[in-house]
Write a protein that holds these residues in place. Structure first.
Motif, PDB file in Angstrom:
ATOM      1  N   MET A  64       0.847  -1.167   0.000  1.00  0.00           N
ATOM      2  CA  MET A  64       0.000   0.000   0.000  1.00  0.00           C
ATOM      3  C   MET A  64       0.900   1.240   0.000  1.00  0.00           C
ATOM      4  SD  MET A  64      -3.093   1.028   2.617  1.00  0.00           S
ATOM      5  CE  MET A  64      -3.855  -0.540   2.502  1.00  0.00           C
ATOM      6  N   SER A  65       0.662   2.124  -0.939  1.00  0.00           N
ATOM      7  CA  SER A  65       1.496   3.309  -1.076  1.00  0.00           C
ATOM      8  C   SER A  65       1.021   4.425  -0.142  1.00  0.00           C
ATOM      9  CB  SER A  65       1.469   3.803  -2.520  1.00  0.00           C
ATOM     10  OG  SER A  65       0.197   4.322  -2.827  1.00  0.00           O
ATOM     11  N   ILE A  66       1.853   5.425  -0.005  1.00  0.00           N
ATOM     12  CA  ILE A  66       1.521   6.582   0.828  1.00  0.00           C
ATOM     13  C   ILE A  66       0.301   7.312   0.266  1.00  0.00           C
ATOM     14  CG2 ILE A  66       2.378   8.825   1.639  1.00  0.00           C
ATOM     15  CD1 ILE A  66       3.662   6.493   3.041  1.00  0.00           C
ATOM     16  N   LEU A  67       0.221   7.419  -1.056  1.00  0.00           N
ATOM     17  CA  LEU A  67      -0.926   8.078  -1.685  1.00  0.00           C
ATOM     18  C   LEU A  67      -2.219   7.345  -1.356  1.00  0.00           C
ATOM     19  CD1 LEU A  67      -2.069  10.236  -3.569  1.00  0.00           C
ATOM     20  CD2 LEU A  67      -1.626   8.670  -5.459  1.00  0.00           C
ATOM     21  N   VAL A  70     -11.001   3.628  -2.994  1.00  0.00           N
ATOM     22  CA  VAL A  70     -11.576   2.352  -3.427  1.00  0.00           C
ATOM     23  C   VAL A  70     -11.804   2.365  -4.929  1.00  0.00           C
ATOM     24  CG1 VAL A  70     -13.581   0.828  -3.196  1.00  0.00           C
ATOM     25  CG2 VAL A  70     -12.607   1.927  -1.174  1.00  0.00           C
ATOM     26  N   PHE A  71     -12.252   3.487  -5.473  1.00  0.00           N
ATOM     27  CA  PHE A  71     -12.472   3.589  -6.917  1.00  0.00           C
ATOM     28  C   PHE A  71     -11.175   3.390  -7.691  1.00  0.00           C
ATOM     29  CE2 PHE A  71     -12.414   6.290 -10.731  1.00  0.00           C
ATOM     30  CZ  PHE A  71     -13.417   5.651 -11.474  1.00  0.00           C
ATOM     31  N   LEU A  72     -10.094   3.987  -7.233  1.00  0.00           N
ATOM     32  CA  LEU A  72      -8.823   3.855  -7.938  1.00  0.00           C
ATOM     33  C   LEU A  72      -8.293   2.430  -7.879  1.00  0.00           C
ATOM     34  CD1 LEU A  72      -7.045   7.167  -6.907  1.00  0.00           C
ATOM     35  CD2 LEU A  72      -8.097   6.601  -9.104  1.00  0.00           C
ATOM     36  N   LYS A  73      -8.612   1.709  -6.825  1.00  0.00           N
ATOM     37  CA  LYS A  73      -8.128   0.334  -6.670  1.00  0.00           C
ATOM     38  C   LYS A  73      -9.014  -0.679  -7.401  1.00  0.00           C
ATOM     39  CE  LYS A  73      -5.758  -2.924  -4.439  1.00  0.00           C
ATOM     40  NZ  LYS A  73      -4.343  -3.122  -4.413  1.00  0.00           N
ATOM     41  N   GLY A 103      -6.434  -2.946   1.188  1.00  0.00           N
ATOM     42  CA  GLY A 103      -5.365  -3.759   1.737  1.00  0.00           C
ATOM     43  C   GLY A 103      -5.408  -5.212   1.293  1.00  0.00           C
ATOM     44  N   LYS A 104      -6.477  -5.623   0.615  1.00  0.00           N
ATOM     45  CA  LYS A 104      -6.619  -7.013   0.172  1.00  0.00           C
ATOM     46  C   LYS A 104      -5.545  -7.383  -0.812  1.00  0.00           C
ATOM     47  CE  LYS A 104     -11.500  -7.984   0.606  1.00  0.00           C
ATOM     48  NZ  LYS A 104     -12.698  -8.266  -0.140  1.00  0.00           N
TER      49      LYS A 104
END
Length: 51
Positions: A1-4, A17-20, A50-51
């Motif tokens: 998981m990145s800082i962004l 959630v949309f970006l992932k 985080g999944k």
């Protein structure tokens, strides 16, 4: 998981959630939880990204 991703999960949970995962059921659940209360949206965003 990145800082962004972490920053987006805290400030704008539905966007993270949309970006992932894109525009799907995860996004809608995150949006509803964020509208009900900010903290449930943040918790769900961390769980889903985080999944």
């Amino acid at each position: 998981m990145s800082i962004l991703t972490i920053i987006l999960c805290i400030l704008l949970p539905p966007l993270a959630v949309f970006l992932k995962h894109g525009l799907g059921s995860e996004f809608l659940i995150s949006l509803l939880l964020t509208l009900v209360g900010w903290l449930p949206g943040v918790i769900y965003a961390f769980y889903v990204t985080g999944k």
